[in-house]
Design a protein around this motif. Structure first.
Motif, PDB file in Angstrom:
ATOM      1  N   GLY A  16       0.778  -1.239   0.000  1.00 11.05           N
ATOM      2  CA  GLY A  16       0.000   0.000   0.000  1.00 11.05           C
ATOM      3  C   GLY A  16       0.806   1.283   0.000  1.00 11.05           C
ATOM      4  N   SER A  17       2.089   1.220  -0.377  1.00 12.73           N
ATOM      5  CA  SER A  17       2.943   2.416  -0.325  1.00 12.73           C
ATOM      6  C   SER A  17       2.451   3.532  -1.242  1.00 12.73           C
ATOM      7  CB  SER A  17       4.391   2.053  -0.685  1.00 12.73           C
ATOM      8  OG  SER A  17       4.937   1.146   0.245  1.00 12.73           O
ATOM      9  N   SER A  18       2.002   3.185  -2.448  1.00 16.26           N
ATOM     10  CA  SER A  18       1.557   4.213  -3.399  1.00 16.26           C
ATOM     11  C   SER A  18       0.366   4.996  -2.851  1.00 16.26           C
ATOM     12  CB  SER A  18       1.194   3.574  -4.747  1.00 16.26           C
ATOM     13  OG  SER A  18       2.330   3.074  -5.392  1.00 16.26           O
ATOM     14  N   TYR A  19      -0.541   4.312  -2.170  1.00 16.35           N
ATOM     15  CA  TYR A  19      -1.698   4.995  -1.585  1.00 16.35           C
ATOM     16  C   TYR A  19      -1.246   5.965  -0.489  1.00 16.35           C
ATOM     17  CZ  TYR A  19      -6.075   5.925   0.813  1.00 16.35           C
ATOM     18  OH  TYR A  19      -7.148   6.559   1.383  1.00 16.35           O
ATOM     19  N   LEU A  20      -0.365   5.495   0.381  1.00 21.30           N
ATOM     20  CA  LEU A  20       0.118   6.353   1.467  1.00 21.30           C
ATOM     21  C   LEU A  20       0.873   7.562   0.926  1.00 21.30           C
ATOM     22  CD1 LEU A  20       1.330   3.679   4.056  1.00 21.30           C
ATOM     23  CD2 LEU A  20      -0.780   5.032   4.104  1.00 21.30           C
ATOM     24  N   GLN A  21       1.645   7.359  -0.134  1.00 19.44           N
ATOM     25  CA  GLN A  21       2.388   8.483  -0.723  1.00 19.44           C
ATOM     26  C   GLN A  21       1.465   9.473  -1.412  1.00 19.44           C
ATOM     27  OE1 GLN A  21       5.098   6.075  -2.947  1.00 19.44           O
ATOM     28  NE2 GLN A  21       6.175   5.453  -1.077  1.00 19.44           N
ATOM     29  N   SER A  22       0.390   8.986  -1.988  1.00 16.90           N
ATOM     30  CA  SER A  22      -0.615   9.879  -2.559  1.00 16.90           C
ATOM     31  C   SER A  22      -1.253  10.712  -1.443  1.00 16.90           C
ATOM     32  CB  SER A  22      -1.680   9.060  -3.296  1.00 16.90           C
ATOM     33  OG  SER A  22      -2.692   9.904  -3.807  1.00 16.90           O
ATOM     34  N   PHE A  23      -1.592  10.045  -0.365  1.00 17.71           N
ATOM     35  CA  PHE A  23      -2.175  10.742   0.796  1.00 17.71           C
ATOM     36  C   PHE A  23      -1.227  11.791   1.355  1.00 17.71           C
ATOM     37  CE2 PHE A  23      -2.395  10.999   5.440  1.00 17.71           C
ATOM     38  CZ  PHE A  23      -3.689  11.466   5.615  1.00 17.71           C
ATOM     39  N   LEU A  24       0.034  11.451   1.498  1.00 18.29           N
ATOM     40  CA  LEU A  24       1.021  12.384   2.057  1.00 18.29           C
ATOM     41  C   LEU A  24       1.216  13.605   1.152  1.00 18.29           C
ATOM     42  CD1 LEU A  24       3.684   9.824   3.319  1.00 18.29           C
ATOM     43  CD2 LEU A  24       2.267  11.313   4.758  1.00 18.29           C
ATOM     44  N   ALA A  25       1.264  13.377  -0.150  1.00 17.16           N
ATOM     45  CA  ALA A  25       1.441  14.484  -1.092  1.00 17.16           C
ATOM     46  C   ALA A  25       0.240  15.429  -1.051  1.00 17.16           C
ATOM     47  CB  ALA A  25       1.649  13.939  -2.503  1.00 17.16           C
ATOM     48  N   ILE A  26      -0.960  14.869  -1.003  1.00 17.40           N
ATOM     49  CA  ILE A  26      -2.182  15.670  -0.978  1.00 17.40           C
ATOM     50  C   ILE A  26      -2.255  16.526   0.293  1.00 17.40           C
ATOM     51  CG2 ILE A  26      -4.707  15.513  -0.751  1.00 17.40           C
ATOM     52  CD1 ILE A  26      -4.558  13.053  -2.603  1.00 17.40           C
ATOM     53  N   ASN A  27      -1.764  15.974   1.406  1.00 20.45           N
ATOM     54  CA  ASN A  27      -1.917  16.635   2.710  1.00 20.45           C
ATOM     55  C   ASN A  27      -0.617  17.240   3.246  1.00 20.45           C
ATOM     56  OD1 ASN A  27      -4.824  15.933   3.701  1.00 20.45           O
ATOM     57  ND2 ASN A  27      -4.029  14.033   2.826  1.00 20.45           N
ATOM     58  N   ARG A  28       0.334  17.537   2.357  1.00 19.04           N
ATOM     59  CA  ARG A  28       1.635  18.033   2.815  1.00 19.04           C
ATOM     60  C   ARG A  28       1.495  19.281   3.690  1.00 19.04           C
ATOM     61  NH1 ARG A  28       5.895  21.553   1.323  1.00 19.04           N
ATOM     62  NH2 ARG A  28       7.909  20.684   2.044  1.00 19.04           N
TER      63      ARG A  28
END
Length: 345
Positions: A16-28
């Motif tokens: 699930g790394s890609s999902y978490l990285q998408s979340f982190l980028a959106i909420n930086r």
């Protein structure tokens, strides 16, 4: 600003790394308000669109002096590439880093049940690495799980260099992955902060069994332009992937090769996060279960040769999706291959 904590989320792959990285980028920006810096890279634009990225981990391995990147008390990096790079290719850098920053370091590592990862690993090889072998042939040639061997290496390093190592079993947290991740990254008082979620709950979805079979054919064709798996994932993101299975012979081999490693891991981690070797009834197909019968190498060679000789080589575009869907449906229903491979298509 004094840097108090360095957090590395290192995967491993298929957790699930890609999902978490998408979340982190959106909420930086929201994380910055919480005192957590997730350093920006050009991949953020793609990540915000639910694209497959490798996170911002390269920024970490390029900077021994992490303080120079930071503007907050906590700095966070995420990349499944770090899982192996730091142990092998970039070990000299990482060893120096550990000697200097070990007590400040927190590493979040997600592993996965043995067959859940092995079967998913085959799918990733099909999607990304031009694999042609059927699932049993591939797994028998790669029976020893190197990702679980690496888990043991990370446990040993955490003891040697005194850094905090959090090991989670993705198989147990797949449905609450984000909640689990946030609890490990931010303080409890900020858990209820409202974050923006990625458009899709799953990024880099698994393919259906028939899509995998089509990909095996495409992978056999040399110099085929474009990546059909990307088209399927990005254009048809809501299709649910198939839970693929292996045969009993493959199961027995993987069990034998990995039971000792799994037992060593479980003896050193939280019991709630223990790695499971799934029972055969969950991951083994029966002799009469035709839904999991793969095309043979001879069939793959014949079909790929036909396509190469009769279909013009060009980038696969969205207009071809009707043909892809037709092939998918025919394979799913076990229709003869020649029903859809003809010049009219």
């Amino acid at each position: 600003m004094i840097l108090k904590k360095i957090i590395l989320h290192i995967g491993h792959n298929k957790t699930g790394s890609s999902y978490l990285q998408s979340f982190l980028a959106i909420n930086r920006k929201k994380f910055l308000k919480l005192g957590i810096n997730y350093p920006y890279t050009k991949s953020f634009k793609h990540a915000k669109q639910c694209g497959i990225t490798s996170g911002n981990g390269l920024l970490f391995v390029e900077n021994l002096n992490i303080e120079s990147l930071n503007e907050k008390e906590i700095i966070l990096f995420s990349s499944e590439l770090l899982y192996r790079k730091l142990l092998y290719k970039d070990w000299d850098f990482f060893q120096k880093f550990l000697k200097k920053n070990g007590p400040q370091l927190k590493i979040i590592l997600y592993s996965r049940n043995l067959f859940a990862h092995a079967l998913s690993r085959w799918g990733q090889r099909i999607k990304r690495h031009k694999e042609v072998k059927d699932i049993d042939s591939y797994l028998r040639n790669n029976a020893l799980s190197d990702v679980h061997l690496c888990v043991l290496k990370w446990i040993t390093l955490s003891k040697e260099f005194n850094f905090e190592l959090i090991i989670r079993n993705y198989s147990k947290h797949k449905t609450n992955l984000l909640d689990t991740f946030l609890k490990d990254v931010i303080e409890k008082k900020n858990i209820n902060m409202k974050f923006n979620l990625p458009k899709y709950k799953q990024i880099n979805r698994s393919l259906t069994f028939s899509e995998y079979e089509i990909m095996r054919v495409c992978n056999k064709i040399k110099n085929l332009k474009g990546n059909l798996s990307d088209l399927l994932i990005y254009q048809l993101p809501l299709i649910e992937g198939t839970k693929v299975k292996c045969n009993q012979k493959t199961y027995d081999l993987l069990y034998e090769k990995n039971i000792e490693t799994i037992n060593k891991i479980n003896a050193q981690i939280n019991e709630d996060e223990s790695i499971i070797i799934e029972p055969p009834e969950k991951v083994v197909y029966g002799m009469n279960d035709f839904a999991y019968r793969s095309l043979s190498e001879e069939q793959i060679s014949l079909i790929s040769s036909y396509i190469k000789n009769h279909i013009k080589q060009e980038n696969i575009k969205s207009k071809n999706l009707n043909l892809i869907s037709k092939i998918n449906k025919n394979l799913s229903n076990k229709f003869p291959i020649n029903l859809f491979l003809n010049k009219k298509n």
